[in-house]
Design a protein around this motif. Structure first.
Motif, PDB file in Angstrom:
ATOM      1  N   CYS A  85     109.851 -33.274  41.206  1.00 10.74           N
ATOM      2  CA  CYS A  85     109.264 -33.349  39.865  1.00 10.74           C
ATOM      3  C   CYS A  85     110.138 -32.567  38.887  1.00 10.74           C
ATOM      4  O   CYS A  85     110.591 -31.474  39.193  1.00 10.74           O
ATOM      5  CB  CYS A  85     107.850 -32.785  39.871  1.00 10.74           C
ATOM      6  SG  CYS A  85     107.009 -33.056  38.291  1.00 10.74           S
ATOM      7  N   VAL A  87     109.018 -31.822  35.709  1.00 11.51           N
ATOM      8  CA  VAL A  87     108.185 -31.397  34.580  1.00 11.51           C
ATOM      9  C   VAL A  87     108.043 -29.878  34.482  1.00 11.51           C
ATOM     10  O   VAL A  87     108.056 -29.305  33.393  1.00 11.51           O
ATOM     11  CB  VAL A  87     106.797 -32.087  34.651  1.00 11.51           C
ATOM     12  CG1 VAL A  87     105.867 -31.545  33.568  1.00 11.51           C
ATOM     13  CG2 VAL A  87     106.955 -33.585  34.488  1.00 11.51           C
ATOM     14  N   GLY A  88     107.864 -29.204  35.616  1.00 14.11           N
ATOM     15  CA  GLY A  88     107.872 -27.740  35.589  1.00 14.11           C
ATOM     16  C   GLY A  88     106.607 -27.068  35.087  1.00 14.11           C
ATOM     17  O   GLY A  88     106.677 -26.016  34.431  1.00 14.11           O
ATOM     18  N   CYS A  89     105.429 -27.616  35.403  1.00 14.87           N
ATOM     19  CA  CYS A  89     104.169 -26.949  35.010  1.00 14.87           C
ATOM     20  C   CYS A  89     104.124 -25.567  35.678  1.00 14.87           C
ATOM     21  O   CYS A  89     104.421 -25.444  36.879  1.00 14.87           O
ATOM     22  CB  CYS A  89     102.967 -27.762  35.453  1.00 14.87           C
ATOM     23  SG  CYS A  89     102.975 -29.444  34.810  1.00 14.87           S
ATOM     24  N   PHE A  91     101.702 -23.699  36.598  1.00 16.89           N
ATOM     25  CA  PHE A  91     100.635 -23.437  37.581  1.00 16.89           C
ATOM     26  C   PHE A  91     100.875 -24.145  38.911  1.00 16.89           C
ATOM     27  O   PHE A  91     100.064 -24.036  39.827  1.00 16.89           O
ATOM     28  CB  PHE A  91      99.275 -23.914  37.027  1.00 16.89           C
ATOM     29  CG  PHE A  91      99.245 -25.394  36.727  1.00 16.89           C
ATOM     30  CD1 PHE A  91      98.970 -26.314  37.716  1.00 16.89           C
ATOM     31  CD2 PHE A  91      99.527 -25.858  35.454  1.00 16.89           C
ATOM     32  CE1 PHE A  91      98.969 -27.672  37.458  1.00 16.89           C
ATOM     33  CE2 PHE A  91      99.532 -27.219  35.176  1.00 16.89           C
ATOM     34  CZ  PHE A  91      99.256 -28.124  36.181  1.00 16.89           C
ATOM     35  N   CYS A  92     101.983 -24.873  39.034  1.00 19.16           N
ATOM     36  CA  CYS A  92     102.156 -25.805  40.148  1.00 19.16           C
ATOM     37  C   CYS A  92     103.068 -25.246  41.229  1.00 19.16           C
ATOM     38  O   CYS A  92     104.234 -24.937  40.971  1.00 19.16           O
ATOM     39  CB  CYS A  92     102.718 -27.118  39.605  1.00 19.16           C
ATOM     40  SG  CYS A  92     103.086 -28.322  40.891  1.00 19.16           S
ATOM     41  N   PHE A  94     103.568 -27.117  43.943  1.00 14.94           N
ATOM     42  CA  PHE A  94     103.852 -28.342  44.692  1.00 14.94           C
ATOM     43  C   PHE A  94     105.261 -28.868  44.400  1.00 14.94           C
ATOM     44  O   PHE A  94     105.943 -29.358  45.278  1.00 14.94           O
ATOM     45  CB  PHE A  94     102.794 -29.370  44.291  1.00 14.94           C
ATOM     46  CG  PHE A  94     102.998 -30.758  44.773  1.00 14.94           C
ATOM     47  CD1 PHE A  94     102.678 -31.113  46.072  1.00 14.94           C
ATOM     48  CD2 PHE A  94     103.492 -31.735  43.916  1.00 14.94           C
ATOM     49  CE1 PHE A  94     102.851 -32.420  46.517  1.00 14.94           C
ATOM     50  CE2 PHE A  94     103.666 -33.039  44.344  1.00 14.94           C
ATOM     51  CZ  PHE A  94     103.346 -33.382  45.648  1.00 14.94           C
ATOM     52  N   GLN A  95     105.714 -28.711  43.184  1.00 12.35           N
ATOM     53  CA  GLN A  95     106.958 -29.339  42.710  1.00 12.35           C
ATOM     54  C   GLN A  95     108.206 -28.817  43.429  1.00 12.35           C
ATOM     55  O   GLN A  95     108.304 -27.648  43.777  1.00 12.35           O
ATOM     56  CB  GLN A  95     107.112 -29.071  41.212  1.00 12.35           C
ATOM     57  CG  GLN A  95     107.198 -27.571  40.901  1.00 12.35           C
ATOM     58  CD  GLN A  95     107.013 -27.283  39.428  1.00 12.35           C
ATOM     59  OE1 GLN A  95     107.692 -27.843  38.604  1.00 12.35           O
ATOM     60  NE2 GLN A  95     106.068 -26.398  39.111  1.00 12.35           N
ATOM     61  N   SER A 130     101.491 -37.632  42.561  1.00 13.50           N
ATOM     62  CA  SER A 130     102.766 -37.091  43.035  1.00 13.50           C
ATOM     63  C   SER A 130     103.505 -36.397  41.913  1.00 13.50           C
ATOM     64  O   SER A 130     102.977 -36.257  40.810  1.00 13.50           O
ATOM     65  CB  SER A 130     103.635 -38.246  43.545  1.00 13.50           C
ATOM     66  OG  SER A 130     103.455 -38.419  44.920  1.00 13.50           O
ATOM     67  N   GLY A 131     104.748 -36.054  42.202  1.00 12.84           N
ATOM     68  CA  GLY A 131     105.606 -35.511  41.155  1.00 12.84           C
ATOM     69  C   GLY A 131     106.148 -36.619  40.257  1.00 12.84           C
ATOM     70  O   GLY A 131     106.029 -37.805  40.557  1.00 12.84           O
ATOM     71  N   HIS A 132     106.745 -36.198  39.139  1.00 12.28           N
ATOM     72  CA  HIS A 132     107.430 -37.142  38.245  1.00 12.28           C
ATOM     73  C   HIS A 132     108.884 -37.217  38.725  1.00 12.28           C
ATOM     74  O   HIS A 132     109.681 -36.317  38.447  1.00 12.28           O
ATOM     75  CB  HIS A 132     107.421 -36.636  36.806  1.00 12.28           C
ATOM     76  CG  HIS A 132     106.057 -36.573  36.164  1.00 12.28           C
ATOM     77  ND1 HIS A 132     104.914 -36.234  36.830  1.00 12.28           N
ATOM     78  CD2 HIS A 132     105.687 -36.805  34.884  1.00 12.28           C
ATOM     79  CE1 HIS A 132     103.896 -36.261  35.978  1.00 12.28           C
ATOM     80  NE2 HIS A 132     104.336 -36.596  34.794  1.00 12.28           N
ATOM     81  N   LYS A 213     104.565 -31.788  29.913  1.00 18.33           N
ATOM     82  CA  LYS A 213     103.726 -32.859  30.455  1.00 18.33           C
ATOM     83  C   LYS A 213     103.185 -33.736  29.323  1.00 18.33           C
ATOM     84  O   LYS A 213     103.332 -33.384  28.148  1.00 18.33           O
ATOM     85  CB  LYS A 213     102.550 -32.199  31.183  1.00 18.33           C
ATOM     86  CG  LYS A 213     101.895 -33.042  32.211  1.00 18.33           C
ATOM     87  CD  LYS A 213     100.937 -32.188  33.009  1.00 18.33           C
ATOM     88  CE  LYS A 213     100.815 -32.736  34.408  1.00 18.33           C
ATOM     89  NZ  LYS A 213     100.228 -31.764  35.307  1.00 18.33           N
TER      90      LYS A 213
HETATM   91  S1  SF4 Z   1     103.904 -32.157  40.229  1.00 18.31           S
HETATM   92 FE1  SF4 Z   1     102.443 -32.465  38.531  1.00 18.31          FE
HETATM   93  S2  SF4 Z   1     101.547 -30.439  38.190  1.00 18.31           S
HETATM   94 FE2  SF4 Z   1     103.431 -30.138  39.416  1.00 18.31          FE
HETATM   95  S3  SF4 Z   1     105.068 -29.764  37.911  1.00 18.31           S
HETATM   96 FE3  SF4 Z   1     105.050 -31.941  38.314  1.00 18.31          FE
HETATM   97  S4  SF4 Z   1     103.721 -32.808  36.712  1.00 18.31           S
HETATM   98 FE4  SF4 Z   1     103.316 -30.606  36.782  1.00 18.31          FE
END
Ligand code: SF4
Length: 385
Positions: A85, A87-89, A91-92, A94-95, A130-132, A213
């Protein structure tokens, strides 16, 4: 707080006296009993009351009015085809970036292999988020939905958050709008959308936790477009980080407004912030939401979102035990078997990654409700009488 008793009509759905220890709740209780809509100010009273049992009873009245004794769950599989991903949120947890430890990126045969591994004849929902991914082409996503629909005809594909739909518009050539992206996915077999990516709509918070996002307005626009096309969706709210209570309520009121317009939301799902392996948690100091915050939040949502059919307690994030209690605090859905959850666990969820149908049935039954197995659209498949 002085103890006060409001007597309900014996014919009322609650069927007994309603004991409220906080006088500030009386005016709101009257509105709830008369079916009147609550304001943001009412919501703040609900968030601040120390009478949590009274708040839960009020939410339970609304829940019972909508579904009686029933509590829903689904036989589901979580599928995240990649954790890559850009995007780099904050709080995440997962990425991942290309080449990092723990990265995965399934091609289509790997997706089929993954679903085969968890296949069960009762599986009715494949839930994808999923991720972007910065490099996957648009055809991959269409082929993914089409392939799942053809290979597993009994399982409905509920896929991709509004944030991911927004991402898809950027990778199509020529560039497609929300309506066209969603129409093509529906033609490939998509039957519903999950509710993720909403986080908190307030720009102040969004700038800090999800700057790159989809914007709040665009999140709502994707869902409005989906509803106009006849595609039902769900809605989430990520809480327990830097948002204020007024910002939680603002989030709910924006959803309520859209639901008035379209009627296309199936459920509202508050998601408790998971405090491991992410930058936001490091800034804040690690902490999970408390059980009282979770219950209060679910109850307030049930009371504020009078036009949503269901409020869901997502057991992965709030634990199965608290989910049971929440069945008396406004929720009418506990999500599902899930099987292999990855996103919340990457950020510190301490629950199992899935539950069996028997475990879910037991959880609902011992909370005094009638378990109902549903599909992704809330059609009832089996009532456990
Ligand atoms: S996987 Fe979703 S929440 Fe995590 S950084 Fe990417 S867009 Fe944001």
């Amino acid at each position: 707080m002085s103890s006060q008793v409001l007597t309900l009509n014996p014919e009322s759905p609650a069927g007994s006296d309603l004991i409220l220890r906080d006088k500030a709740l009386h005016r709101i209780a009257e509105a709830v009993l008369e079916g009147r809509r609550l304001s943001l100010e009412d919501g703040l009273v609900l968030y601040h009351t120390r009478d949590v049992p009274g708040l839960m009873r009020l939410a339970d009245i609304v829940r019972r009015r909508k579904v009686g004794d029933k509590a829903y769950f689904v036989h589901s599989l979580r599928l995240s085809q990649t954790n890559i991903c850009y995007v780099g949120c904050t709080f995440c947890g997962f990425q991942r970036k290309f080449g990092e430890d723990g990265v995965w990126d399934y091609d289509l045969p790997q997706v089929w292999e993954y679903v085969d591994r968890f296949w069960h004849p009762d599986l009715t929902e494949i839930h994808i988020s999923s991720g972007h991914h910065p490099k996957r082409q648009w055809d991959y996503y269409l082929d993914l939905v089409r392939g799942l629909t053809e290979r597993y005809p009994g399982a409905q594909v509920k896929a991709w958050t509004a944030a991911e739909i927004h991402h898809f518009t950027k990778i199509t050539r020529p560039r497609l709008d929300y309506r066209e992206v969603l129409s093509q996915l529906m033609a490939a077999g998509l039957v519903a959308m999950p509710g993720g990516g909403a986080e908190i709509f307030a720009e102040r918070v969004r700038k800090q936790i999800a700057r790159a996002k989809v914007t709040s307005d665009d999140w709502l626009k994707v869902h409005r477009t989906a509803h106009e096309l006849g595609l039902p969706t769900n809605a989430t709210m990520l809480y327990g980080h830097i948002e204020t209570l007024a910002e939680r309520l603002d989030h709910m009121l924006r959803l309520r407004e859209l639901q008035d317009e379209t009627g296309g939301f199936l459920s509202f799902i508050p998601l408790a912030f998971q405090p491991d392996n992410n930058r936001l948690a490091a800034e804040l100091g690690t902490r999970h939401t408390t059980g009282i915050d979770d219950l209060r939040n679910l109850a307030v949502a049930r009371l504020m979102l009078d036009n949503f059919p269901h409020v869901k307690g997502y057991w992965i994030m709030i634990t199965p035990e608290l989910t049971q209690v929440a069945l008396s605090a406004g929720i009418s859905d506990i999500d599902g078997t899930i099987k292999d959850e990855k996103i919340a666990h990457a950020s510190g969820a301490v629950t199992e990654k899935g539950m069996t149908e028997d475990e879910l049935v037991r959880l609902v039954r011992t909370a005094g409700r009638v378990p109902v197995r549903r599909d992704a659209l809330y059609n009832e498949l089996h009532v456990y009488a």
